[in-house]
Design an enzyme around this catalytic site. Structure first.
Site, PDB file in Angstrom:
ATOM      1  N   ASP A  38       0.830  -1.211   0.000  1.00  0.00           N
ATOM      2  CA  ASP A  38       0.000   0.000   0.000  1.00  0.00           C
ATOM      3  C   ASP A  38       0.852   1.243   0.000  1.00  0.00           C
ATOM      4  O   ASP A  38       0.576   2.206  -0.709  1.00  0.00           O
ATOM      5  CB  ASP A  38      -0.905   0.044   1.245  1.00  0.00           C
ATOM      6  CG  ASP A  38      -2.063  -0.922   1.131  1.00  0.00           C
ATOM      7  OD1 ASP A  38      -2.318  -1.394   0.001  1.00  0.00           O
ATOM      8  OD2 ASP A  38      -2.695  -1.214   2.151  1.00  0.00           O
ATOM      9  N   SER A  83     -12.981  -1.366  -7.207  1.00  0.00           N
ATOM     10  CA  SER A  83     -12.082  -1.307  -6.066  1.00  0.00           C
ATOM     11  C   SER A  83     -12.147   0.111  -5.501  1.00  0.00           C
ATOM     12  O   SER A  83     -12.860   0.942  -6.045  1.00  0.00           O
ATOM     13  CB  SER A  83     -10.694  -1.648  -6.579  1.00  0.00           C
ATOM     14  OG  SER A  83      -9.749  -1.345  -5.624  1.00  0.00           O
ATOM     15  N   LEU A  84     -11.419   0.382  -4.463  1.00  0.00           N
ATOM     16  CA  LEU A  84     -11.466   1.737  -3.900  1.00  0.00           C
ATOM     17  C   LEU A  84     -10.098   2.386  -3.912  1.00  0.00           C
ATOM     18  O   LEU A  84      -9.075   1.721  -3.749  1.00  0.00           O
ATOM     19  CB  LEU A  84     -11.977   1.692  -2.458  1.00  0.00           C
ATOM     20  CG  LEU A  84     -13.421   1.274  -2.230  1.00  0.00           C
ATOM     21  CD1 LEU A  84     -13.703   1.225  -0.740  1.00  0.00           C
ATOM     22  CD2 LEU A  84     -14.376   2.231  -2.919  1.00  0.00           C
ATOM     23  N   GLU A 115     -18.361   3.143   6.752  1.00  0.00           N
ATOM     24  CA  GLU A 115     -18.413   1.728   7.129  1.00  0.00           C
ATOM     25  C   GLU A 115     -17.046   1.276   7.614  1.00  0.00           C
ATOM     26  O   GLU A 115     -16.024   1.763   7.133  1.00  0.00           O
ATOM     27  CB  GLU A 115     -18.769   0.867   5.912  1.00  0.00           C
ATOM     28  CG  GLU A 115     -20.042   1.284   5.234  1.00  0.00           C
ATOM     29  CD  GLU A 115     -20.372   0.357   4.073  1.00  0.00           C
ATOM     30  OE1 GLU A 115     -19.850  -0.767   4.028  1.00  0.00           O
ATOM     31  OE2 GLU A 115     -21.159   0.782   3.218  1.00  0.00           O
ATOM     32  N   LYS A 117     -13.945  -0.869   7.425  1.00  0.00           N
ATOM     33  CA  LYS A 117     -13.369  -1.584   6.286  1.00  0.00           C
ATOM     34  C   LYS A 117     -12.789  -2.901   6.788  1.00  0.00           C
ATOM     35  O   LYS A 117     -11.734  -2.950   7.417  1.00  0.00           O
ATOM     36  CB  LYS A 117     -12.292  -0.748   5.593  1.00  0.00           C
ATOM     37  CG  LYS A 117     -11.812  -1.382   4.315  1.00  0.00           C
ATOM     38  CD  LYS A 117     -10.914  -0.443   3.541  1.00  0.00           C
ATOM     39  CE  LYS A 117     -10.504  -1.061   2.223  1.00  0.00           C
ATOM     40  NZ  LYS A 117      -9.866  -2.375   2.375  1.00  0.00           N
ATOM     41  N   ASP A 119     -11.089  -6.496   6.980  1.00  0.00           N
ATOM     42  CA  ASP A 119      -9.919  -7.049   6.315  1.00  0.00           C
ATOM     43  C   ASP A 119     -10.181  -8.516   6.019  1.00  0.00           C
ATOM     44  O   ASP A 119      -9.714  -9.407   6.702  1.00  0.00           O
ATOM     45  CB  ASP A 119      -8.689  -6.873   7.201  1.00  0.00           C
ATOM     46  CG  ASP A 119      -7.421  -6.862   6.397  1.00  0.00           C
ATOM     47  OD1 ASP A 119      -7.514  -6.894   5.152  1.00  0.00           O
ATOM     48  OD2 ASP A 119      -6.342  -6.834   7.000  1.00  0.00           O
ATOM     49  N   GLU A 172     -18.400  -8.788   2.569  1.00  0.00           N
ATOM     50  CA  GLU A 172     -17.056  -9.231   2.912  1.00  0.00           C
ATOM     51  C   GLU A 172     -17.149 -10.482   3.780  1.00  0.00           C
ATOM     52  O   GLU A 172     -17.971 -10.537   4.694  1.00  0.00           O
ATOM     53  CB  GLU A 172     -16.368  -8.099   3.695  1.00  0.00           C
ATOM     54  CG  GLU A 172     -14.899  -8.255   3.849  1.00  0.00           C
ATOM     55  CD  GLU A 172     -14.104  -7.654   2.680  1.00  0.00           C
ATOM     56  OE1 GLU A 172     -14.715  -7.231   1.675  1.00  0.00           O
ATOM     57  OE2 GLU A 172     -12.864  -7.640   2.779  1.00  0.00           O
ATOM     58  N   TYR A 218     -22.444  -5.334   2.422  1.00  0.00           N
ATOM     59  CA  TYR A 218     -22.286  -3.879   2.375  1.00  0.00           C
ATOM     60  C   TYR A 218     -22.817  -3.199   1.129  1.00  0.00           C
ATOM     61  O   TYR A 218     -22.838  -1.986   1.053  1.00  0.00           O
ATOM     62  CB  TYR A 218     -20.856  -3.443   2.667  1.00  0.00           C
ATOM     63  CG  TYR A 218     -19.772  -4.039   1.781  1.00  0.00           C
ATOM     64  CD1 TYR A 218     -19.774  -3.810   0.408  1.00  0.00           C
ATOM     65  CD2 TYR A 218     -18.746  -4.788   2.333  1.00  0.00           C
ATOM     66  CE1 TYR A 218     -18.787  -4.343  -0.389  1.00  0.00           C
ATOM     67  CE2 TYR A 218     -17.748  -5.326   1.537  1.00  0.00           C
ATOM     68  CZ  TYR A 218     -17.769  -5.102   0.170  1.00  0.00           C
ATOM     69  OH  TYR A 218     -16.797  -5.619  -0.612  1.00  0.00           O
ATOM     70  N   LYS A 304      -7.737   4.697   5.107  1.00  0.00           N
ATOM     71  CA  LYS A 304      -6.979   3.689   5.848  1.00  0.00           C
ATOM     72  C   LYS A 304      -6.413   4.238   7.158  1.00  0.00           C
ATOM     73  O   LYS A 304      -6.120   5.412   7.278  1.00  0.00           O
ATOM     74  CB  LYS A 304      -5.804   3.218   4.988  1.00  0.00           C
ATOM     75  CG  LYS A 304      -6.195   2.495   3.714  1.00  0.00           C
ATOM     76  CD  LYS A 304      -6.506   1.056   4.022  1.00  0.00           C
ATOM     77  CE  LYS A 304      -6.492   0.173   2.802  1.00  0.00           C
ATOM     78  NZ  LYS A 304      -5.207  -0.364   2.432  1.00  0.00           N
ATOM     79  N   CYS A 398      34.556   5.633  19.516  1.00  0.00           N
ATOM     80  CA  CYS A 398      33.333   6.179  20.085  1.00  0.00           C
ATOM     81  C   CYS A 398      33.021   7.526  19.424  1.00  0.00           C
ATOM     82  O   CYS A 398      33.884   8.404  19.375  1.00  0.00           O
ATOM     83  CB  CYS A 398      33.504   6.357  21.587  1.00  0.00           C
ATOM     84  SG  CYS A 398      32.152   7.270  22.345  1.00  0.00           S
ATOM     85  N   CYS A 401      33.658  10.397  22.149  1.00  0.00           N
ATOM     86  CA  CYS A 401      34.958  10.735  22.755  1.00  0.00           C
ATOM     87  C   CYS A 401      36.160  10.257  21.946  1.00  0.00           C
ATOM     88  O   CYS A 401      37.307  10.479  22.348  1.00  0.00           O
ATOM     89  CB  CYS A 401      35.033  10.182  24.177  1.00  0.00           C
ATOM     90  SG  CYS A 401      35.112   8.383  24.217  1.00  0.00           S
ATOM     91  N   CYS A 416      31.890   1.631  24.401  1.00  0.00           N
ATOM     92  CA  CYS A 416      32.944   2.589  24.676  1.00  0.00           C
ATOM     93  C   CYS A 416      33.377   2.316  26.097  1.00  0.00           C
ATOM     94  O   CYS A 416      32.541   2.285  27.002  1.00  0.00           O
ATOM     95  CB  CYS A 416      32.429   4.025  24.543  1.00  0.00           C
ATOM     96  SG  CYS A 416      33.637   5.232  25.114  1.00  0.00           S
ATOM     97  N   CYS A 421      33.941   9.174  29.205  1.00  0.00           N
ATOM     98  CA  CYS A 421      33.252   9.518  27.952  1.00  0.00           C
ATOM     99  C   CYS A 421      32.081  10.465  28.240  1.00  0.00           C
ATOM    100  O   CYS A 421      31.218  10.155  29.068  1.00  0.00           O
ATOM    101  CB  CYS A 421      32.739   8.251  27.266  1.00  0.00           C
ATOM    102  SG  CYS A 421      31.707   8.623  25.827  1.00  0.00           S
TER     103      CYS A 421
END
Ligand code: IVH
Length: 610
Positions: A38, A83-84, A115, A117, A119, A172, A218, A304, A398, A401, A416, A421
């Site tokens: 996505d 589709s959307l 609504e 959505k 999955d 769905e 839906y 989403k 490091c 230091c 380190c 330090c």
């Protein structure tokens, strides 16, 4: 971005998305989380908007998923299953409405139907003479698979309805989280969506039936006199279809936004997965008038939730030094939204992890949240490399230091080992004042920075000799606030032993070990003079921890620090006197999720003190 660069990027994105999509939809063996796809699609969509001449009919943004497999009979949908388009934020939603208003200025005026959505898997049902005749998957939108036998096993779908007219409805099919848990005890599925898809496209309906599927209807394709989308749902409900009671009418885009934000926060309480809300222009006539662009109806959009994983560019890798000297590689990212917050840094854990992931600077990477709290880099998308990416070499010195760093034995981390330090000192100070440790109210890392930078403090013991005048010289301090700061420090001049041990920041000594040590030794002196042998014999303290404690107290620098604490008049309570109560004796505590007002270590310490 120049047009040539955009062209190259578009080509690579298209190829990558197509491969991912093929694996997920046609082969049912996804290579990445769908949100990854996505997020790449969104990037492609934006590029195509910016450079319309790069938009081709074969673009993944222009079509609806998968060819039907040969296993099932094909079914041609009476009208195409669309589709959307996805919206990922408020701006996308507003842009959507602006586009609609260019077609008809009254678009949206009579509100939206929102609504959840789901999955799962889109299905179409055809009823003839009141009986379920065909149930089909979406397939490529024009031709799907006839899975009637399998859909018959779904109790949520009526086999007969009280309407003689030929009827086409859509909905769905999905699997509940509970059912997903039950099934995945013995079988392997990546997520509920995959399980639902796998179950509906099962050649043996007996297997489908053994997995309890659920469904919401839906949309009603047949004209039964409905004027709005909301009415469509009411009719479906009357006909005996299961509709989602959380769906609702929203008058304005603000209400839509509220609804989406609400569900992003509360999705966990549902027993099924949702990945956003579907927003539909409620007035059916307006919806028709707005028409279709490519394979998506203009009058609806999928808003989403921000994904728990997303892609972004790895701009750089920097190395931070923790209070115990551990060097942690940190990914510097092009800011990206994940789970509702903007992420621009993510941990890469250690050198081995970078090697395992094979990430290079300049890569497009997948970023997610480990345990949904700390963002981390999950993988590099090597398919998108241009050749300009740079290998990261772990520094041998490091970064704070310049002292050489060491990686000892089985330790995954470089450390380190310079006792002076500045980064370690600073981090140790932050740890000392923190909630689980000394809990100095109103004194935070920013103030510590100022105090250290102006040379007012060099170690934690210096805090206790600070005076009101010292604070008055700092930014944003007035009479009252300076007094408060001094008071906050003085208020913690009496401290339970276990907290003090923890606050010292001895490597490997967390609040649990600190409590054990306080209980066993009773006083700081006894602990400080304990032998390595006596430490090793303690329950729950292994060789490495024992050695670390022993070395810490042997160190001259630390001995001086403890002397200095003594001189400040700090009063350390013994283990017995420091226990607040025994109210919680014999209870077991488990902290899950994220704690809002207190760190995990502090919560732990608080429970222990009771
Ligand atoms: S309405 C024109 N409502 O989301 C399509 N879709 O791309 C109108 N989906 O796979 C769809 N829950 O199956 C609608 N409550 C819902 C939905 C929903 C899930 C799915 C749909 C399709 C995708 C849209």
């Amino acid at each position: 971005m120049t047009k040539a660069e955009a062209r190259a990027r578009v080509a690579k994105l298209k190829e990558t998305i197509t491969t991912y999509r093929y694996h997920r939809l046609v082969l049912d063996t996804p290579m990445v989380e769908e949100s990854v796809e996505d997020s790449l699609k969104k990037e492609l969509f934006d590029l195509e908007q910016e450079f319309p001449e790069l938009m081709m009919p074969d673009s993944p943004t222009q079509r609806v998923g998968g060819k039907p497999l040969d296993k099932f009979e094909k079914f041609t949908h009476p009208t195409r299953m669309l589709s959307l388009l996805d919206a990922f934020g408020k701006q996308d939603l507003e842009d959507w409405l602006a586009r609609l208003k260019r077609i008809d200025p009254r678009a949206g005026d009579s509100g939206y139907f929102c609504e959840l959505k789901l999955d799962g898997l889109a299905i179409e049902l055809v009823y003839k003479n009141g009986l379920l005749e065909v149930g089909a998957t979406r397939g490529d939108g024009t031709i799907g698979e006839n899975v009637t036998q399998n859909l018959r096993t779904v109790e949520a779908l009526p086999l007969a309805i009280d309407e003689k007219k030929e009827l086409v409805i859509r909905g769905e099919v999905f699997i509940t989280k509970k059912e997903f848990k039950r099934i995945t005890k013995t079988e392997d599925f990546a997520n509920p969506r995959n399980l639902a898809a796998g179950s509906i496209r099962q050649l043996d309906p007996g297997i489908t039936a053994s997995r309890k599927m659920d469904s919401f209807a839906y949309s009603l394709i047949t004209d039964l006199g409905q004027k709005t989308h909301e009415e469509e749902h009411k009719i479906l409900h009357k006909l005996g279809f299961k509709i989602n009671s959380h769906n609702k009418f929203c008058k304005t885009l603000e209400e839509v936004q509220e609804s989406r934000d609400y569900w992003e926060k509360h999705r966990e309480k549902l027993d099924y997965e949702i990945d956003g809300i579907v927003v539909i222009v409620n007035d059916d006539r307006m919806f028709q008038k707005l028409g279709v662009i490519g394979k998506t109806p203009r009058g609806a959009i999928a808003y989403k939730f921000s994904p728990r994983e997303s892609t972004t560019k790895l701009l750089d890798i920097i190395v931070s030094v923790g209070r115990t000297g551990t060097l942690t590689p940190v990914a510097v990212l092009e800011p990206v939204e994940i789970g509702g917050t903007t992420v621009s840094r993510a941990t890469l854990h250690n050198e081995d992890e970078i090697k395992r992931l094979g990430v290079k600077i300049g890569d497009t990477v997948v970023v997610g949240r480990a345990g949904d709290v700390i963002p981390d880099v999950k993988k590099a998308i090597v398919e998108l490399r241009t050749g300009k990416e740079k290998e990261f070499v772990f520094p041998k010195k490091c970064p704070a230091c310049d002292h050489p760093v060491m990686r000892r034995g089985i330790d995954v981390a470089y450390r380190c080992i310079n006792k002076t330090c500045p980064a370690i000192k600073r981090e140790s100070m932050y740890h000392f004042i923190a909630k689980g440790a000394m809990d100095l109210d109103g004194i935070g890392p920013k103030l510590i920075d100022q105090l250290m930078d102006t040379g007012l403090i060099k170690d934690p013991a210096d805090l206790y000799s600070l005076k009101k005048e010292d604070f008055l010289n700092l930014d944003r301090f007035a009479d009252k606030s300076a007094e408060n700061a001094v008071a906050a420090i003085q208020a913690r001049k009496t401290v339970p032993l276990d907290r003090f041990i923890f606050a010292l920041g001895i490597p490997h000594v967390g609040s649990e070990t600190a409590t054990d040590l306080a209980r066993h030794f009773g006083t700081l002196e006894k602990l400080a003079f304990s032998s390595l042998e006596s430490l090793v014999t303690l329950r729950d303290i292994g060789d490495i921890v024992a050695k670390s404690i022993y070395e810490w107290f042997q160190n001259l620098h630390n001995k001086k620090l403890l002397e200095k604490f003594k001189k400040t008049g700090l009063k350390i309570l013994t283990a017995e006197t420091s226990q607040k109560s025994n109210k919680l004796q014999n209870l077991t505590f488990v902290f899950t999720g994220s704690l809002e007002t207190i760190s995990r270590e502090s919560a732990d310490a608080l429970v222990r003190s009771h």
